[in-house]
Motif scaffolding. Structure first.
Motif, mmCIF file in Angstrom:
data_model
loop_
_atom_site.group_PDB
_atom_site.id
_atom_site.type_symbol
_atom_site.label_atom_id
_atom_site.label_comp_id
_atom_site.label_asym_id
_atom_site.label_seq_id
_atom_site.Cartn_x
_atom_site.Cartn_y
_atom_site.Cartn_z
ATOM 1 N N THR A 113 26.593 27.469 4.372
ATOM 2 C CA THR A 113 27.640 27.156 5.339
ATOM 3 C C THR A 113 28.542 26.083 4.754
ATOM 4 O OG1 THR A 113 26.275 25.488 6.438
ATOM 5 C CG2 THR A 113 26.213 27.738 7.336
ATOM 6 N N GLY A 114 29.813 26.185 5.088
ATOM 7 C CA GLY A 114 30.768 25.218 4.575
ATOM 8 C C GLY A 114 31.844 24.915 5.588
ATOM 9 N N ASP A 115 32.382 23.709 5.481
ATOM 10 C CA ASP A 115 33.471 23.266 6.340
ATOM 11 C C ASP A 115 34.516 22.542 5.508
ATOM 12 O OD1 ASP A 115 32.585 23.935 9.129
ATOM 13 O OD2 ASP A 115 30.862 22.732 8.486
ATOM 14 N N ILE A 116 35.786 22.772 5.864
ATOM 15 C CA ILE A 116 36.914 22.113 5.211
ATOM 16 C C ILE A 116 37.230 20.821 5.956
ATOM 17 C CG2 ILE A 116 39.395 22.274 4.740
ATOM 18 C CD1 ILE A 116 38.041 24.158 2.944
ATOM 19 N N TYR A 117 37.466 19.784 5.187
ATOM 20 C CA TYR A 117 37.902 18.487 5.725
ATOM 21 C C TYR A 117 39.134 18.065 4.929
ATOM 22 C CZ TYR A 117 33.239 18.528 7.710
ATOM 23 O OH TYR A 117 32.102 18.887 8.389
ATOM 24 N N GLY A 118 40.273 18.714 5.183
ATOM 25 C CA GLY A 118 41.504 18.384 4.467
ATOM 26 C C GLY A 118 41.374 18.646 2.974
ATOM 27 N N ASN A 119 41.128 17.610 2.219
ATOM 28 C CA ASN A 119 41.034 17.645 0.763
ATOM 29 C C ASN A 119 39.676 18.119 0.257
ATOM 30 O OD1 ASN A 119 40.147 15.567 -1.668
ATOM 31 N ND2 ASN A 119 42.161 16.488 -1.957
ATOM 32 N N ALA A 120 38.678 18.216 1.128
ATOM 33 C CA ALA A 120 37.301 18.453 0.685
ATOM 34 C C ALA A 120 36.659 19.645 1.390
ATOM 35 C CB ALA A 120 36.464 17.206 0.937
ATOM 36 N N LEU A 121 35.693 20.228 0.687
ATOM 37 C CA LEU A 121 34.834 21.258 1.249
ATOM 38 C C LEU A 121 33.401 20.778 1.122
ATOM 39 C CD1 LEU A 121 34.022 24.198 2.165
ATOM 40 C CD2 LEU A 121 33.960 24.755 -0.275
ATOM 41 N N ARG A 122 32.664 20.825 2.227
ATOM 42 C CA ARG A 122 31.229 20.556 2.193
ATOM 43 C C ARG A 122 30.514 21.896 2.288
ATOM 44 N NH1 ARG A 122 27.454 16.690 6.032
ATOM 45 N NH2 ARG A 122 25.751 16.545 4.510
ATOM 46 N N TRP A 123 29.632 22.183 1.327
ATOM 47 C CA TRP A 123 28.951 23.476 1.196
ATOM 48 C C TRP A 123 27.462 23.197 1.118
ATOM 49 C CZ3 TRP A 123 30.230 28.227 2.011
ATOM 50 C CH2 TRP A 123 29.693 29.301 1.302
ATOM 51 N N GLN A 124 26.651 23.775 2.035
ATOM 52 C CA GLN A 124 25.221 23.473 2.109
ATOM 53 C C GLN A 124 24.387 24.746 2.152
ATOM 54 O OE1 GLN A 124 24.214 19.926 4.647
ATOM 55 N NE2 GLN A 124 26.156 20.543 5.591
ATOM 56 N N TYR A 125 23.241 24.693 1.483
ATOM 57 C CA TYR A 125 22.327 25.838 1.453
ATOM 58 C C TYR A 125 20.986 25.405 0.879
ATOM 59 C CZ TYR A 125 24.121 25.824 -3.326
ATOM 60 O OH TYR A 125 24.509 25.450 -4.580
ATOM 61 N N GLU A 126 20.002 26.299 0.997
ATOM 62 C CA GLU A 126 18.690 26.062 0.395
ATOM 63 C C GLU A 126 18.435 27.107 -0.666
ATOM 64 O OE1 GLU A 126 15.571 25.702 3.268
ATOM 65 O OE2 GLU A 126 16.426 23.875 4.107
ATOM 66 N N MET A 127 17.666 26.685 -1.665
ATOM 67 C CA MET A 127 17.403 27.536 -2.817
ATOM 68 C C MET A 127 15.989 27.279 -3.310
ATOM 69 S SD MET A 127 19.579 27.270 -6.309
ATOM 70 C CE MET A 127 19.251 28.310 -7.706
ATOM 71 N N ASP A 128 15.336 28.325 -3.800
ATOM 72 C CA ASP A 128 14.061 28.153 -4.492
ATOM 73 C C ASP A 128 14.387 27.887 -5.955
ATOM 74 O OD1 ASP A 128 12.456 28.474 -2.264
ATOM 75 O OD2 ASP A 128 12.288 30.639 -2.523
ATOM 76 N N LEU A 129 14.207 26.651 -6.370
ATOM 77 C CA LEU A 129 14.621 26.197 -7.698
ATOM 78 C C LEU A 129 13.439 26.203 -8.655
ATOM 79 C CD1 LEU A 129 17.082 24.976 -9.233
ATOM 80 C CD2 LEU A 129 16.227 22.740 -8.554
ATOM 81 N N PRO A 130 13.485 27.055 -9.712
ATOM 82 C CA PRO A 130 12.395 27.050 -10.684
ATOM 83 C C PRO A 130 12.474 25.821 -11.590
ATOM 84 C CG PRO A 130 14.011 28.761 -11.214
ATOM 85 C CD PRO A 130 14.476 28.069 -9.969
ATOM 86 N N VAL A 131 11.348 25.122 -11.729
ATOM 87 C CA VAL A 131 11.234 23.976 -12.623
ATOM 88 C C VAL A 131 9.913 24.121 -13.370
ATOM 89 C CG1 VAL A 131 11.096 21.459 -12.805
ATOM 90 C CG2 VAL A 131 12.559 22.501 -11.057
ATOM 91 N N ASP A 132 10.002 24.246 -14.687
ATOM 92 C CA ASP A 132 8.820 24.485 -15.521
ATOM 93 C C ASP A 132 8.058 25.697 -14.986
ATOM 94 O OD1 ASP A 132 9.494 22.326 -17.182
ATOM 95 O OD2 ASP A 132 8.506 20.917 -15.824
ATOM 96 N N ASP A 133 6.793 25.528 -14.607
ATOM 97 C CA ASP A 133 5.968 26.655 -14.167
ATOM 98 C C ASP A 133 5.846 26.781 -12.653
ATOM 99 O OD1 ASP A 133 5.484 27.332 -16.788
ATOM 100 O OD2 ASP A 133 3.663 26.109 -16.927
ATOM 101 N N THR A 134 6.697 26.092 -11.913
ATOM 102 C CA THR A 134 6.603 26.145 -10.457
ATOM 103 C C THR A 134 8.001 26.312 -9.855
ATOM 104 O OG1 THR A 134 5.619 25.085 -8.525
ATOM 105 C CG2 THR A 134 6.733 23.646 -10.100
ATOM 106 N N THR A 135 8.055 26.517 -8.555
ATOM 107 C CA THR A 135 9.316 26.669 -7.836
ATOM 108 C C THR A 135 9.319 25.727 -6.644
ATOM 109 O OG1 THR A 135 9.462 28.989 -8.485
ATOM 110 C CG2 THR A 135 10.800 28.311 -6.632
#
Length: 187
Positions: A113-135
């Protein structure tokens, strides 16, 4: 009891460290126009730093954007890494609702989800991020600011349990000659 207060204080202070106030950007110019900026060829260069400030990734992204017949912005992103490893390819599908946006990609686990604030956009989400041998399931809190019609700066805070675990800095340039964007900052 003292230890609980110390831990609570540290958590609150670390949360304040990345506070960004959207109202500050309402009157700044130029206004950000996500669909126009990302329509065409965009190049991006970025780094990821862990919570100690250590560089863990350096990358380039080639982005091809187009608005499809369903009025969605489709971003086809190809990543190459100069240091570290990560996702190689991602396709975003983004729909506009006035000054708000919703989007998805195959490696994003929640609707973005994202919202515009004039000069800026805020964009937020969740992700399963792989790091080494785990997520790890992490929350991305992205802020993009328009410098001009051809240039954006992105600052992302990667959070776990509300704490910033890493920060991403990305510089993006639209390369479309039809917009007068061929490189460098533009007025």
């Amino acid at each position: 009891m003292r230890m609980v207060l110390v831990i609570a204080s540290i958590v609150l202070l670390s949360a304040c460290r990345t506070s960004v106030y959207s109202e500050e950007y309402e009157t700044m110019s130029p206004n950000i126009d996500v669909f126009t900026f990302f329509n065409g060829q965009v190049n991006a260069w970025g780094i990821v730093q862990n919570r100690d400030g250590q560089l863990v990734q350096r990358f380039k992204v080639d982005i091809k954007g187009a608005v499809n017949q369903q009025e969605q912005l489709v971003l086809d992103e190809t990543f190459t890494y100069g240091f570290g490893e990560g996702v190689k390819h991602r396709i975003w599908r983004i729909t506009r609702y006035g000054d708000s946006f919703k989007g998805n990609a195959s490696d994003i686990v929640t609707e973005a989800t994202g919202d515009i604030y004039g000069n800026a956009l805020r964009w937020q989400y969740e992700m399963d991020l792989p790091v080494d041998d785990t997520t790890y399931r992490v929350h991305f809190d992205d802020w993009m600011w328009a410098f001009d019609k051809c240039t954006l700066m992105n600052r992302s805070y990667i959070k776990k349990f509300g704490l910033v675990m890493a920060e991403v800095t990305i510089f993006m340039q639209n390369r479309e000659p039809s917009m007068g964007c061929t490189g460098g900052l533009h007025p």
